[in-house]
Design a protein around this motif. Structure first.
Motif, PDB file in Angstrom:
ATOM      1  N   TYR A 221      -3.013   2.287   5.271  1.00 21.83           N
ATOM      2  CA  TYR A 221      -1.645   1.769   5.278  1.00 21.83           C
ATOM      3  C   TYR A 221      -1.539   0.511   4.413  1.00 21.83           C
ATOM      4  O   TYR A 221      -0.616   0.370   3.601  1.00 21.83           O
ATOM      5  CB  TYR A 221      -1.216   1.465   6.705  1.00 21.83           C
ATOM      6  CG  TYR A 221       0.075   0.669   6.802  1.00 21.83           C
ATOM      7  CD1 TYR A 221       1.304   1.293   6.628  1.00 21.83           C
ATOM      8  CD2 TYR A 221       0.045  -0.706   7.043  1.00 21.83           C
ATOM      9  CE1 TYR A 221       2.492   0.563   6.695  1.00 21.83           C
ATOM     10  CE2 TYR A 221       1.214  -1.435   7.110  1.00 21.83           C
ATOM     11  CZ  TYR A 221       2.432  -0.803   6.940  1.00 21.83           C
ATOM     12  OH  TYR A 221       3.602  -1.533   7.000  1.00 21.83           O
ATOM     13  N   THR A 225       0.613   0.196   0.954  1.00 25.87           N
ATOM     14  CA  THR A 225       1.721  -0.768   0.905  1.00 25.87           C
ATOM     15  C   THR A 225       1.549  -1.720  -0.273  1.00 25.87           C
ATOM     16  O   THR A 225       2.510  -2.025  -0.993  1.00 25.87           O
ATOM     17  CB  THR A 225       1.780  -1.575   2.222  1.00 25.87           C
ATOM     18  OG1 THR A 225       1.929  -0.670   3.320  1.00 25.87           O
ATOM     19  CG2 THR A 225       2.953  -2.541   2.205  1.00 25.87           C
ATOM     20  N   HIS A 228       2.357   0.159  -3.473  1.00 31.88           N
ATOM     21  CA  HIS A 228       3.806   0.312  -3.689  1.00 31.88           C
ATOM     22  C   HIS A 228       4.386  -0.968  -4.285  1.00 31.88           C
ATOM     23  O   HIS A 228       5.212  -0.927  -5.216  1.00 31.88           O
ATOM     24  CB  HIS A 228       4.497   0.649  -2.368  1.00 31.88           C
ATOM     25  CG  HIS A 228       5.858   1.246  -2.537  1.00 31.88           C
ATOM     26  ND1 HIS A 228       6.942   0.514  -2.993  1.00 31.88           N
ATOM     27  CD2 HIS A 228       6.306   2.523  -2.320  1.00 31.88           C
ATOM     28  CE1 HIS A 228       8.008   1.301  -3.044  1.00 31.88           C
ATOM     29  NE2 HIS A 228       7.652   2.524  -2.653  1.00 31.88           N
ATOM     30  N   LYS A 258       1.972   9.855  -1.640  1.00 28.78           N
ATOM     31  CA  LYS A 258       3.118  10.745  -1.395  1.00 28.78           C
ATOM     32  C   LYS A 258       3.233  11.091   0.083  1.00 28.78           C
ATOM     33  O   LYS A 258       4.346  11.192   0.621  1.00 28.78           O
ATOM     34  CB  LYS A 258       2.976  12.024  -2.230  1.00 28.78           C
ATOM     35  CG  LYS A 258       4.214  12.914  -2.159  1.00 28.78           C
ATOM     36  CD  LYS A 258       4.191  13.999  -3.213  1.00 28.78           C
ATOM     37  CE  LYS A 258       5.511  14.775  -3.200  1.00 28.78           C
ATOM     38  NZ  LYS A 258       5.561  15.800  -4.268  1.00 28.78           N
ATOM     39  N   GLN A 260       2.416   9.160   2.517  1.00 28.41           N
ATOM     40  CA  GLN A 260       2.898   7.962   3.203  1.00 28.41           C
ATOM     41  C   GLN A 260       4.384   7.713   2.959  1.00 28.41           C
ATOM     42  O   GLN A 260       5.140   7.409   3.887  1.00 28.41           O
ATOM     43  CB  GLN A 260       2.095   6.738   2.729  1.00 28.41           C
ATOM     44  CG  GLN A 260       2.560   5.400   3.261  1.00 28.41           C
ATOM     45  CD  GLN A 260       2.220   5.194   4.723  1.00 28.41           C
ATOM     46  OE1 GLN A 260       1.212   5.697   5.207  1.00 28.41           O
ATOM     47  NE2 GLN A 260       3.062   4.465   5.440  1.00 28.41           N
ATOM     48  N   PHE A 261       4.818   7.847   1.688  1.00 31.08           N
ATOM     49  CA  PHE A 261       6.182   7.429   1.334  1.00 31.08           C
ATOM     50  C   PHE A 261       7.150   8.586   1.049  1.00 31.08           C
ATOM     51  O   PHE A 261       8.353   8.358   0.954  1.00 31.08           O
ATOM     52  CB  PHE A 261       6.139   6.504   0.115  1.00 31.08           C
ATOM     53  CG  PHE A 261       5.367   5.236   0.352  1.00 31.08           C
ATOM     54  CD1 PHE A 261       5.865   4.246   1.188  1.00 31.08           C
ATOM     55  CD2 PHE A 261       4.131   5.034  -0.246  1.00 31.08           C
ATOM     56  CE1 PHE A 261       5.164   3.072   1.423  1.00 31.08           C
ATOM     57  CE2 PHE A 261       3.408   3.869  -0.022  1.00 31.08           C
ATOM     58  CZ  PHE A 261       3.922   2.892   0.812  1.00 31.08           C
TER      59      PHE A 261
END
Length: 288
Positions: A221, A225, A228, A258, A260-261
């Motif tokens: 995670y 993050t 991103h 992909k 994750q988001f």
């Protein structure tokens, strides 16, 4: 990326030679290292430093830290370095032989560029003929050479005594602070546990209490993050960040991102391109 090649003279002396390609890897230093950079450059990043070792430079790198290393050939030459692994057992033996007094816990810089020293330079030069004949430096000669290096280090900088002979193990440290500073390093969970002064079971237990999830879940995670943010706010490319953030391959990074988001890393970069073009066109369009 092609892996680097290392010729192991002994458990304490390593001659590192790479091809003309850049190599990268993460590691946990469990022993301090004395490094002579011969050709090319070594960039090593820890939680507190980013250092570029250039030809002729000698560095002393402290144990008990994560290191992200990049080896880069320069000027059409192979990458080339000579390293002494300063094993605790040899340092303890040296301390006993010299009847050294007890030392204070080391609190100084973890990565030290050593000043030019004619004796140390001559010592390293004396080792270069062994590059062609690695077996000539097998034990016990290699141990004698390591002890000679220790002697010369102390001769040039006596204050390195605490650096070299502090044998204390990592104590139980602040888990949250440590992980936020080191989550980018791609090393096994057990090595994170060791540097926080915990057993693997204790690390996992304390981690769940601190972060509310397992180490692997949190690392994934946190890295995604951060990725991103790098893509969206700093306009970086996926190919330039996946290794920095602890992912072993671009395909693994893209798949995890992909998942994750809900969209791929390239979709973020493509959106940035469209937005940049919009802003540029708005700035140059006629007014009124």
């Amino acid at each position: 990326m092609k892996k680097h090649t290392e010729h192991l003279f002994s458990e304490s002396i390593v001659y590192s030679l790479a091809t003309a390609k850049i190599t990268e890897y993460d590691n946990l230093l469990v022993e301090s290292v004395l490094l002579l950079q011969l050709s090319g450059e070594m960039t090593f990043e820890t939680s507190g430093d980013r250092i570029i070792a250039r030809p002729g430079e000698v560095y002393l790198v402290r144990k008990h830290q994560f290191v992200k290393t990049t080896k880069t050939p320069k000027n059409n030459e192979y990458y080339n370095a000579l390293m002494f692994i300063l094993k605790d057992e040899i340092l303890r033996e040296y301390a006993l032989e010299k009847q050294l007094d007890s030392v204070a816990k080391y609190q100084g810089k973890k990565n030290i560029l050593l000043p030019e020293n004619a004796y140390l330079k001559g010592f390293f030069n004396s080792l270069l003929p062994h590059v062609q004949e690695p077996k000539t430096l097998e034990n016990p000669l290699s141990i004698l050479k390591v002890k000679e290096a220790i002697e010369l280090l102390l001769l040039g900088k006596p204050e390195l005594k605490n650096f070299l002979f502090d044998f204390s193990e990592p104590h139980k440290i602040d888990l949250e602070k440590f992980m936020l500073a080191n989550f980018r390093f791609n090393v096994p969970i057990a090595k994170f546990a060791k540097l926080t002064g915990r057993s693997l079971a204790g690390f996992k237990r304390d981690f769940l209490k601190t972060f509310g999830m397992s180490p692997r879940q949190w690392l994934q995670y946190k890295r995604l993050t951060a990725a991103h943010y790098e893509l969206e706010k700093k306009n970086k490319k996926p190919t330039s960040i996946y290794l920095e953030l602890g992912f072993e391959s671009l395909s693994h990074f893209s798949y995890a991102f992909k998942k994750q988001f809900g969209y791929s890393p390239t979709e973020v970069t493509n959106l940035n391109k469209v937005q940049n073009l919009f802003y540029i066109s708005a700035e140059i369009s006629p007014k009124g």
